[in-house]
Structure formats: structure tokens, C-alpha cells
Motif scaffolding. Structure first.
Motif, PDB file in Angstrom:
ATOM      1  N   LEU A 204      10.816  12.784  -7.821  1.00  0.00           N
ATOM      2  CA  LEU A 204      10.627  11.881  -8.959  1.00  0.00           C
ATOM      3  C   LEU A 204       9.158  11.741  -9.331  1.00  0.00           C
ATOM      4  O   LEU A 204       8.795  11.677 -10.507  1.00  0.00           O
ATOM      5  N   HIS A 205       8.305  11.695  -8.312  1.00  0.00           N
ATOM      6  CA  HIS A 205       6.890  11.455  -8.590  1.00  0.00           C
ATOM      7  C   HIS A 205       6.045  12.710  -8.426  1.00  0.00           C
ATOM      8  O   HIS A 205       4.814  12.630  -8.432  1.00  0.00           O
ATOM      9  N   GLY A 206       6.731  13.862  -8.256  1.00  0.00           N
ATOM     10  CA  GLY A 206       6.014  15.130  -8.195  1.00  0.00           C
ATOM     11  C   GLY A 206       4.983  15.197  -7.090  1.00  0.00           C
ATOM     12  O   GLY A 206       3.854  15.641  -7.304  1.00  0.00           O
ATOM     13  N   VAL A 207       5.335  14.705  -5.905  1.00  0.00           N
ATOM     14  CA  VAL A 207       4.397  14.780  -4.783  1.00  0.00           C
ATOM     15  C   VAL A 207       5.085  15.486  -3.620  1.00  0.00           C
ATOM     16  O   VAL A 207       6.313  15.550  -3.548  1.00  0.00           O
ATOM     17  N   ALA A 208       4.260  16.009  -2.683  1.00  0.00           N
ATOM     18  CA  ALA A 208       4.817  16.735  -1.552  1.00  0.00           C
ATOM     19  C   ALA A 208       4.985  15.820  -0.343  1.00  0.00           C
ATOM     20  O   ALA A 208       5.643  16.167   0.627  1.00  0.00           O
ATOM     21  N   THR A 209       4.381  14.652  -0.407  1.00  0.00           N
ATOM     22  CA  THR A 209       4.538  13.681   0.674  1.00  0.00           C
ATOM     23  C   THR A 209       4.431  12.281   0.084  1.00  0.00           C
ATOM     24  O   THR A 209       3.752  12.073  -0.921  1.00  0.00           O
ATOM     25  N   LEU A 241      12.930   4.300 -15.978  1.00  0.00           N
ATOM     26  CA  LEU A 241      11.540   4.237 -15.524  1.00  0.00           C
ATOM     27  C   LEU A 241      11.464   3.719 -14.084  1.00  0.00           C
ATOM     28  O   LEU A 241      11.916   2.624 -13.784  1.00  0.00           O
ATOM     29  N   LEU A 242      10.913   4.539 -13.199  1.00  0.00           N
ATOM     30  CA  LEU A 242      10.676   4.105 -11.822  1.00  0.00           C
ATOM     31  C   LEU A 242       9.251   4.493 -11.454  1.00  0.00           C
ATOM     32  O   LEU A 242       8.902   5.667 -11.468  1.00  0.00           O
ATOM     33  N   LEU A 243       8.448   3.494 -11.138  1.00  0.00           N
ATOM     34  CA  LEU A 243       7.073   3.779 -10.723  1.00  0.00           C
ATOM     35  C   LEU A 243       7.067   4.069  -9.228  1.00  0.00           C
ATOM     36  O   LEU A 243       8.052   3.785  -8.537  1.00  0.00           O
ATOM     37  N   PRO A 244       5.968   4.621  -8.699  1.00  0.00           N
ATOM     38  CA  PRO A 244       5.930   4.886  -7.261  1.00  0.00           C
ATOM     39  C   PRO A 244       6.250   3.616  -6.464  1.00  0.00           C
ATOM     40  O   PRO A 244       5.802   2.528  -6.818  1.00  0.00           O
ATOM     41  N   PRO A 245       7.046   3.758  -5.407  1.00  0.00           N
ATOM     42  CA  PRO A 245       7.475   2.577  -4.658  1.00  0.00           C
ATOM     43  C   PRO A 245       6.316   1.920  -3.910  1.00  0.00           C
ATOM     44  O   PRO A 245       5.372   2.584  -3.510  1.00  0.00           O
ATOM     45  N   VAL A 246       6.428   0.623  -3.758  1.00  0.00           N
ATOM     46  CA  VAL A 246       5.420  -0.153  -3.036  1.00  0.00           C
ATOM     47  C   VAL A 246       6.105  -0.752  -1.817  1.00  0.00           C
ATOM     48  O   VAL A 246       7.222  -1.252  -1.914  1.00  0.00           O
ATOM     49  N   VAL A 247       5.447  -0.696  -0.664  1.00  0.00           N
ATOM     50  CA  VAL A 247       6.020  -1.312   0.537  1.00  0.00           C
ATOM     51  C   VAL A 247       5.683  -2.788   0.539  1.00  0.00           C
ATOM     52  O   VAL A 247       4.547  -3.173   0.283  1.00  0.00           O
ATOM     53  N   ARG A 248       6.677  -3.591   0.822  1.00  0.00           N
ATOM     54  CA  ARG A 248       6.411  -5.020   0.957  1.00  0.00           C
ATOM     55  C   ARG A 248       6.330  -5.358   2.444  1.00  0.00           C
ATOM     56  O   ARG A 248       7.313  -5.262   3.167  1.00  0.00           O
ATOM     57  N   GLU A 249       5.121  -5.714   2.878  1.00  0.00           N
ATOM     58  CA  GLU A 249       4.915  -6.015   4.303  1.00  0.00           C
ATOM     59  C   GLU A 249       5.482  -7.390   4.604  1.00  0.00           C
ATOM     60  O   GLU A 249       5.230  -8.337   3.856  1.00  0.00           O
ATOM     61  N   ALA A 250       6.189  -7.481   5.714  1.00  0.00           N
ATOM     62  CA  ALA A 250       6.876  -8.734   6.026  1.00  0.00           C
ATOM     63  C   ALA A 250       5.915  -9.918   6.093  1.00  0.00           C
ATOM     64  O   ALA A 250       6.196 -10.986   5.573  1.00  0.00           O
ATOM     65  N   GLY A 251       4.757  -9.758   6.725  1.00  0.00           N
ATOM     66  CA  GLY A 251       3.896 -10.922   6.955  1.00  0.00           C
ATOM     67  C   GLY A 251       2.951 -11.246   5.808  1.00  0.00           C
ATOM     68  O   GLY A 251       2.209 -12.215   5.869  1.00  0.00           O
ATOM     69  N   ALA A 252       2.962 -10.446   4.761  1.00  0.00           N
ATOM     70  CA  ALA A 252       1.963 -10.624   3.704  1.00  0.00           C
ATOM     71  C   ALA A 252       2.295 -11.792   2.784  1.00  0.00           C
ATOM     72  O   ALA A 252       1.478 -12.202   1.977  1.00  0.00           O
ATOM     73  N   PHE A 253       3.502 -12.315   2.924  1.00  0.00           N
ATOM     74  CA  PHE A 253       3.930 -13.385   2.018  1.00  0.00           C
ATOM     75  C   PHE A 253       4.465 -14.573   2.798  1.00  0.00           C
ATOM     76  O   PHE A 253       5.007 -14.417   3.891  1.00  0.00           O
ATOM     77  N   MET A 254       4.320 -15.740   2.244  1.00  0.00           N
ATOM     78  CA  MET A 254       4.853 -16.941   2.869  1.00  0.00           C
ATOM     79  C   MET A 254       6.380 -16.833   2.902  1.00  0.00           C
ATOM     80  O   MET A 254       7.010 -16.550   1.881  1.00  0.00           O
TER      81      MET A 254
END
Ligand code: ADP
Length: 856
Positions: A204-209, A241-254
Motif C-alpha cells: 500500500l505504501h510502496g515500501v520494502a519494510t 485513503l489510508l496513510l502510513p500506520p502509526v503505533v499507539r504506545e500504551a503508556g503515552a496516554f492517560m
């Protein structure tokens, strides 16, 4: 036809089937009954099937969107079956009785909408997919109307809290995943495959990794696979439309669970709507995208000090500079919703108007960039947004040249490509224009030639251009050598054709057809250019939204004299002159004043027990402090004179059952389940507000539970906590819990009436004023009087027996009680652990069992 319908209905997989017939979408059988009742339209019937008439209803194609919106809101999913050939094509293919071919072109579901008419402008529209891989849950969420995609993983128990934060409008999960999510639609388990997920994302995002986007776990990738698979299914092979995925870190949010969100009424009030919610009271965004981002910020306050400070710095800068703020907001106000326009374009549902919105939005972004770049004292966050606001010069130029100022939403009629953009198109339009003028000239000529001033050249959809004269003048044109050919006789008028007219009309039709085709080709080309730049455009949209949120927060702060909170890593919570933004606004609307109150929790005084009469302002005080923490960690100013906040990692808010509507389980059960979650999860960095916990059961049970919960939070969780209660007896906790202090909301009785001061003071509440509140509420005087005499009796009884808490004098301390219990268990355990079962005779084993039992 029914055979074709039933085959399509099979493919629709449980969705309502909109079956296109001419200018209508028709629904049959059960679908018709559901749609007729949801839409309140007439249910009719046609033909018969299996000996019974077929129920049927229909909606006109041109107004289908509004009907779709209502069905989606009512929780339905819809499959759209379009005619995929014209009746002529069908006849050519299979003879005169041929049935027009139809196919499902799209599924319309709550989570996969892009149309403005079907979406709420100020709320993100989130689709989430959930699965479990070896005991770990993966969640993939996206908003295809803007392309944002987020992946996270969590323990299966934490799924409800994560979903509550996401606020998804549609949820799908792997079938047989063992997850208890009744609202989720099931998808085949094989679609949730982590390898497939990473392959799809890379393609989808044309990348190899995927390394450049973040570190994704198997559960996350499996959920992503399920999400993409579902989107593909719904779009019949087209991906939105799908932009590159973002990881949501467990501890980064209240962390906040569902109950906390609901009781604090952050994004929606308990009545269901936005009215009365926190966001309604603070949203001053001038764009819909800003309002959506604000909702996201409030749903997921940050825990990272540097990130919070970066947002606050931007808000503070804009707060201190009203002129700059005003300029930025004026530019933002003119900017269309770039993100959503892009979402429609990439999904293949774009219109010329969407292209126009990109042009206008991106050029406003450029102006914003210039405004910011001109300032030397920019905070870091503004600096980092500047590049994203520009870089679209070529695209803006192209769109500005190509499109008319206000392009239409409909593209089939053309008229959206500007003059001067394409010489060939201009020539076609000129030719058509010349012919139209020639036809006007023909009219004059024919009038003169025939001596009929009432002759007219007219146009309709069936005949095209024709000449019309009143019946009494028709004879002259009917003459064989007149040069006119008869076409139609009406009541009172006769219609003719003529060679010259026919020629000009053909020229118009031909030029028009070519012009339409040329415009269509330009539309495809312009769309492709926008699609190619989709990631950069989405970043611009995000930057616009961030600036709008910051400027809106600054505006709100200036409006209400709010303060810049000071955040730190410690565990204090000191709020001076705090206010509840929603209650304050409601009071202001009635011309009443809100009484500001302080909250000063410190490690040595971290649990406040708050008593006082009902309606005294206890709940309001509890919530205002929780809301202030949320606002601060979301990166905004807070309604207070000053606020020092040690970052909160988890926020809990619980309301005693009597205030809570039943949700299937008994209200008291709900209260206890939620309380159990706090005792299991809250820690030293958490903030807990408990409002009348224990109220949902009998007095003795309730007091006992409230007592034990307060003690446990004080001794074991050691969280910052505000605990409102009407049990006076709890005041005695202050004797044993050294970081607990007593407070009350003040009230006075004045000339026999109760005056609630809504002011917090130190010390225990002196009495409950329950009867005075009852009188205030309009309970009839004789009833209050009777209650007073009952109360007198009860109080006499209490004086004689020592009252409800009489037996508590020799209660061991909480910690001691826990230790004692644990020790006993340990002795037994040790004995059990030391047994060597293989060396025991049956007799000895039996004796040992008796021993153990005795000891127990
Ligand atoms: P309690 O929890 O003690 O029963 P609430 O917090 O529900 O009381 O408050 C009851 C009402 O009192 C609120 O709806 C509001 O109108 C008013 N109130 C509460 N706090 C304040 C305040 N600080 N200043 C002014 N009015 C207040």
C-alpha cells in the motif's frame, strides 16, 4: 428479475439491498419492512413469491443520500446494486426481453463513509478491527474520511477501554476469536493474518519494510490485515485513503476506562449528545477538522511532559498575542475541510467541488505558513508545523488555472473546467455557443420567411430542437415545398424541423459531447495529481487542524480567564480557584455565579474525604478537578487561577449506583465491578474520584464498603483521591489514615431555609441537612414534618447505642488486617508445598488431609 435480486441479496451478506430500478432504489421482502419502518415511507407490494405478495418500498435515486444517512444512523448496513449496463446494451446483448445486468458496487456502512451528508463534521468517523493473537489483543483503527490509521496492542481485558477511547462507529473482529464484543461484525479469521497485514501495508505504501513507520507487533499487523480486508470487501476491491500506520504506545496516554469517560461526560453528555459535554463547553475551533482533533486530544490526554509542554507553549503563545490569533483564525475560517475532500477523492467518490476545496484549503494553508514564518518568536511546535503547511505551490497553481471558482458537486454535466485552461475545450464550447447564436438567428429568419411572428424555436429532452407555431399558422409550414418537415401535432400547436436547424443542433450536440468528454479527462487527470500528493496533503490538513486547536484553546482561555497549568513529574495536584467549565456555563446562562474552589492534594495529604449536604456541590468539585487534569494533559489552559499538576497516568471516576442508569446488570453490581477495577489498577501516579461509592446498597453494607474502599485506596493504591460521601461515620478514618483529610461543602440554615454555599471548607460535615434539602426541593411541609419526628426518634436511638459506627472502635488497621489474612494463608501453603506426595502411604495421606483441614 427475482432470481437476479435473490442472487445479489445473497452477496449482500446481511446488508439491506438497494436494488436500482430506473430512477429508484427498491427494497424487497424483510429489507423493505425494515427500511419502511426506519424511514417512515410507504410499504407496498408487487408480484408474488412463493404464493405471497412481495413487500416492497423504494427511495428516489436523487435523494438516496438522505435516506442512507437515516438508515446508517439507525445501525443498518446497506449494499448498493447498480445497473451496470443500459437497457439498450442489454437488448443488444440478449434480445428484447433482456434483463439489465446489475452488480453490487459498494457497501455503505457506518465506519466507511466519506460523504459530507452522511458524516458529522466535528466528529471523527472511526472504523476499528480487533483480533487476539496468543492472548494479546490487536486493534487497528482508521478514519477513511481523512486516512488516519493507528495500530495498538493490549491485554484482552483492556479492549473495552481502548475502544471507548477510539469511539468507533463500526467495529469488526475475527470470528471465533473468543472476544466478547457483541456490537462487532464478524469477519473470516483467515483475513486476520499478521504476515498478510505486513505485506498489504508494504504494498500500500510502496515500501520494502515497515520499520520506517514504527515497530509493529504480530497482533497489530493481524488487526491491520483484518481492517484492510474489510475495507476492500466494502469498497468492492477499491481501497480508500489510508496513510502510513502509526503505533499507539500504551503508556503515552492517560488511561481512562469506559465508565470514567462516561461519568466525566468528556465528548458526549449522559443524555447522549454533545450538549452538556466538556467538549461543547471548550470547543472554539473554527474548522471541523480542528474540532475533530480537539476531540481526539481530549479522548487521549498525554503523559509525556515534553509533548504536553510543546502543545501548551503554542497555546500560550497564541493566548498572549490576540492579534496573531485573530489573523490565524480568520485564515482558518476560510479553509475548507481538506482532509475529508481528500478522503472522498482517494476513495473514488470525489467531485469537482472536492478538487476546488483542495485548491482553496491548500492556498489558505500557504497563507497561514506565511503568517507564522513572519514571526521570529515562534514556539517549537509552530516551527515544526511550518513545513507541512506549504509545498503545494504547483498543485494550487494547476488547480487554480484548471477549475472554475466554485466547481459543482455533480461532474456529469461538466462546466467545472475554467476557460483558458484547454484551447480545444474552449473551441468546442465556442462552437456550441456559435451554434446556439445561429439558432437564435434562425428563429428570426424563419419568422420572416413564414410571416409568422409567433413562431418559436424550442428545445426539450425528447425532440431536441424544434420549431413550433400555433395550429392556425401551421398550414404554411405544412406545404410540401416549405422546407419544413412535420414532427408533432399538439393541442393548439404544431412542431416542425428544418435542415438548417437540424445541422446547428447536431453541431451543438457533438461539441457538447466532446466537451463533456474533455472535461471528464481533465477531472481524471486532476484527481490523479491529488492522489499522488495524498500524504503531503494529509499532513497539511493535520497541521491546519493542530493550529486551529491551539488557537481555539487560546481563545477559550482568554474568554474565561483560564490559566496556563504547570505540569511536573511529581504526585501533587494543587489547583487554586478551580471551576467546572460545563456547570459554570450553565449557571452563567441563568445569571448565577460559580463559586471557585481549591484542591491541594500532596503526597502527605492525598485523600480528601468530602461530606456535606446533597446538592452542595460535591460531585461538581470532584469532576472539575478531573476535567482540569484532562484539559491540562491534552495541552490546553484550565479553568482555574493556578494549577500545578503532577502528571496523572490513570484517571478513574466512579459514581455511586443511584446516579447511574442500569445497563443490564444490577446497578450495584456495576458499581462494584467498576470499583474493583480501580483497586486493581490505580497506582501512585493515578488520580481517582469516587462519588458516593457504596450508595447502591443497604446502609450497613454501603458504609462498610465505602470504608474499606477508602482505606484500600489510601493504604494500598496510594493514589491521589477525592472521595465524596454522605456517611458521617467515615470521618473516623482520619484517625487512622495519616494522608487522609476531611472536608465538606458549606451550607447554612438561615431563617429556617437552607442556603448552599458551594464552598469547600476543611473539617468534617456537621450534619446532613437532608430534610432541609427535601424542603428546598418542594417536598410538602407535612411530609417534612413527619420525617423530622422520625429522625428525632432515630437520633435518640443512636445516642443510646453509639450509632451506626458503634462497633468500629476496636477495628484493626487496614494493613494489619490484610497482613493477618495473608500470614494464615501462607502457613497452609508452606505445609502443602513441603509435602512429598510420592513418599506418602494412603493412610498417611489421609491423616495429613485431616490435619490440613483442622488447621484451616
Ligand atoms: P452534590 O454532589 O453535593 O449533590 P452537585 O455537585 O451535584 O452536588 O451540585 C448540585 C448543583 O449545585 C449543581 O447542579 C450546580 O447548579 C450547583 N453547584 C455545584 N457546585 C457549584 C459551585 N461551585 N458554584 C455554584 N454552584 C454550584
Amino acid at each position: 428479475m427475482m432470481a437476479q435480486y435473490l442472487a445479489l441479496k445473497q452477496q449482500a451478506e446481511g446488508c439491506l439491498l438497494f436494488y436500482r430500478m430506473g430512477d429508484f432504489f427498491e427494497l424487497f421482502f424483510e429489507d423493505a419492512k425494515i427500511a419502511a419502518s426506519v424511514l417512515d415511507i410507504a410499504l407496498t407490494s408487487r408480484g408474488e413469491h412463493g404464493g405471497a405478495p412481495i413487500p416492497m418500498c423504494g427511495v428516489p435515486v436523487h435523494s438516496a443520500e438522505s435516506y442512507l444517512a437515516r438508515l446508517i444512523r439507525a445501525g443498518c448496513r446497506v449494499a448498493i446494486a447498480e445497473q451496470t449496463e443500459t437497457p439498450e446494451e442489454a437488448r443488444k446483448r440478449a434480445g428484447s426481453k433482456a434483463l439489465v445486468a446489475r452488480d453490487i458496487v459498494r457497501f455503505v456502512t457506518a465506519g466507511t463513509l466519506t460523504e459530507d451528508a452522511l458524516l458529522e463534521p466535528r466528529r471523527a468517523n472511526v472504523l476499528a478491527a480487533v483480533c487476539a493473537v496468543r492472548g494479546v489483543a490487536g486493534i487497528a483503527a482508521c478514519d477513511i474520511s481523512t486516512g488516519r490509521m493507528e495500530l495498538e496492542e493490549c491485554a484482552p481485558e483492556a479492549i473495552p477501554a481502548a475502544l471507548a477511547r477510539l469511539g468507533a462507529t463500526e467495529l469488526v473482529m475475527a470470528e471465533d476469536s473468543g472476544l466478547d464484543l457483541p456490537e462487532a461484525g464478524e469477519r473470516p479469521a483467515r483475513a486476520f493474518d499478521s504476515q498478510r497485514g505486513s505485506d498489504r501495508l508494504m504494498a500500500l505504501h510502496g515500501v520494502a519494510t515497515l520499520d520506517g513507520f514504527g515497530a509493529f507487533s504480530r497482533a497489530m499487523l493481524a488487526a491491520a490485515a483484518g481492517l484492510i480486508d474489510y475495507l476492500e470487501h466494502v469498497g468492492r476491491g477499491n481501497l480508500p485513503l489510508l496513510l502510513p500506520p502509526v503505533v499507539r504506545e500504551a503508556g503515552a496516554f492517560m488511561a481512562m476506562d469506559e465508565a470514567t469517560r462516561a461519568s466525566l461526560e468528556i465528548l458526549s453528555a449522559s443524555s447522549g449528545g454533545r450538549k452538556g459535554s466538556l467538549i461543547e463547553a471548550i470547543d472554539r475551533c473554527v474548522t471541523s477538522a480542528g474540532a475533530r482533533l480537539l476531540a481526539e486530544d481530549l479522548a487521549a490526554p498525554l503523559t509525556d511532559l515534553a509533548a504536553i509542554r510543546a502543545r501548551l507553549e503554542l497555546v500560550s503563545w497564541l493566548h498572549d498575542d490576540p492579534l496573531l490569533r485573530g489573523d490565524l483564525r480568520a485564515v482558518l475560517r476560510a479553509a475548507p475541510d481538506v482532509g475529508r475532500a481528500l478522503g472522498r477523492i482517494v476513495a473514488g467518490r470525489g467531485s469537482p467541488r472536492d478538487l476546488g476545496q483542495l485548491r482553496d484549503g491548500l492556498s489558505e494553508a500557504q497563507r497561514l505558513q506565511a503568517l507564522l514564518a513572519a514571526r521570529a518568536d515562534r514556539p517549537a511546535l509552530a516551527d515544526s508545523l511550518i513545513p507541512a503547511l506549504g509545498g503545494h505551490g504547483a498543485l494550487i497553481d494547476l488547480f487554480a488555472r484548471a477549475l472554475v471558482p466554485a466547481p459543482p458537486t455533480e461532474r456529469t454535466n461538466g462546466g467545472f473546467i475554467a476557460a483558458g485552461y484547454d484551447a480545444a475545450l474552449d473551441a468546442l464550447r465556442d462552437a456550441a455557443g456559435n451554434s446556439r447564436r445561429a439558432i437564435a438567428a434562425l428563429e428570426a429568419r424563419y419568422r420572416e420567411e413564414t410571416g409568422t411572428p409567433s413562431l418559436k424555436i424550442r428545445h426539450n429532452g425528447v425532440l431536441g430542437y424544434f420549431i413550433e407555431v400555433p395550429a392556425r399558422h401551421a398550414d404554411r409550414l405544412m406545404a410540401p415545398d416549405s422546407g419544413f418537415t412535420h414532427r408533432q401535432t399538439m393541442a393548439g400547436a404544431v412542431r416542425f424541423n428544418a435542415l438548417a436547424l437540424h445541422e446547428e443542433a447536431s453541431r451543438i450536440a457533438e461539441a457538447g459531447g466532446h466537451a463533456l468528454a474533455a472535461e471528464e479527462a481533465h477531472f481524471e487527470d486532476l484527481t490523479a495529481r491529488a492522489v499522488a500528493a495524498r500524504e503531503a496533503i494529509a499532513m497539511t490538513a493535520a497541521a491546519l487542524a493542530r493550529i486551529d486547536v491551539a488557537a481555539g484553546q487560546a481563545e477559550r482561555a482568554a474568554e474565561g480567564s483560564w490559566c496556563l497549568p504547570h505540569l511536573s513529574e511529581d504526585t501533587a495536584l494543587t489547583i487554586r480557584g478551580g471551576r467546572h467549565p460545563v456547570v459554570e456555563a450553565a449557571l452563567a446562562a441563568r445569571g448565577e455565579r460559580f463559586v471557585a474552589n481549591d484542591c491541594t492534594l500532596t503526597p502527605r495529604d492525598r485523600l480528601w474525604l468530602i461530606g456535606g449536604p446533597n446538592m452542595g456541590g460535591k460531585s461538581t468539585f470532584l469532576r472539575q478537578n478531573a476535567l482540569i487534569v484532562i484539559l491540562a494533559q491534552a495541552g490546553g489552559f484550565v479553568p482555574a487561577e493556578a494549577a500545578e499538576i503532577g502528571i496523572v497516568d490513570r484517571l478513574f471516576s466512579r459514581v455511586g449506583a443511584a446516579d447511574n442508569l442500569a445497563r443490564g446488570r444490577s446497578t450495584f453490581m456495576v458499581e462494584m465491578v467498576e470499583t474493583a477495577a480501580i483497586l486493581a489498577q490505580a497506582g501512585e501516579r493515578s488520580f481517582v474520584i469516587l462519588d458516593e461509592v457504596g450508595r447502591g446498597t443497604s446502609t450497613y453494607d454501603g458504609l462498610a464498603l465505602a470504608w474499606a474502599v477508602a482505606e484500600a485506596v489510601h493504604e494500598a493504591n496510594r493514589s491521589r483521591c477525592l472521595f465524596a460521601t454522605h456517611y458521617h461515620e467515615l470521618a473516623r478514618l482520619a484517625e487512622t489514615c495519616d494522608a487522609l483529610s476531611l472536608h465538606h461543602v458549606r451550607a447554612r440554615e438561615w431563617k429556617g431555609d437552607l442556603v448552599l454555599l458551594h464552598e469547600l471548607a476543611e473539617g468534617p460535615a456537621d450534619k446532613s441537612y437532608g430534610l432541609a434539602v427535601a424542603r428546598l426541593a418542594g417536598v410538602p411541609a407535612p411530609v417534612v414534618k413527619r420525617a423530622k419526628s422520625v429522625l428525632d426518634r432515630l437520633e435518640k436511638g443512636r445516642a443510646a447505642t453509639g450509632g451506626l459506627a458503634a462497633g468500629l472502635d476496636d477495628l484493626p488497621l487496614f494493613a494489619a488486617a490484610i497482613e493477618a489474612a495473608e500470614e494464615k494463608v501462607d502457613a497452609l501453603r508452606e505445609k502443602l508445598a513441603s509435602i512429598d506426595i510420592d513418599s506418602l502411604s494412603p493412610r498417611a495421606a489421609l491423616d495429613l488431609l485431616y490435619d490440613l483441614k483442622r488447621e484451616l
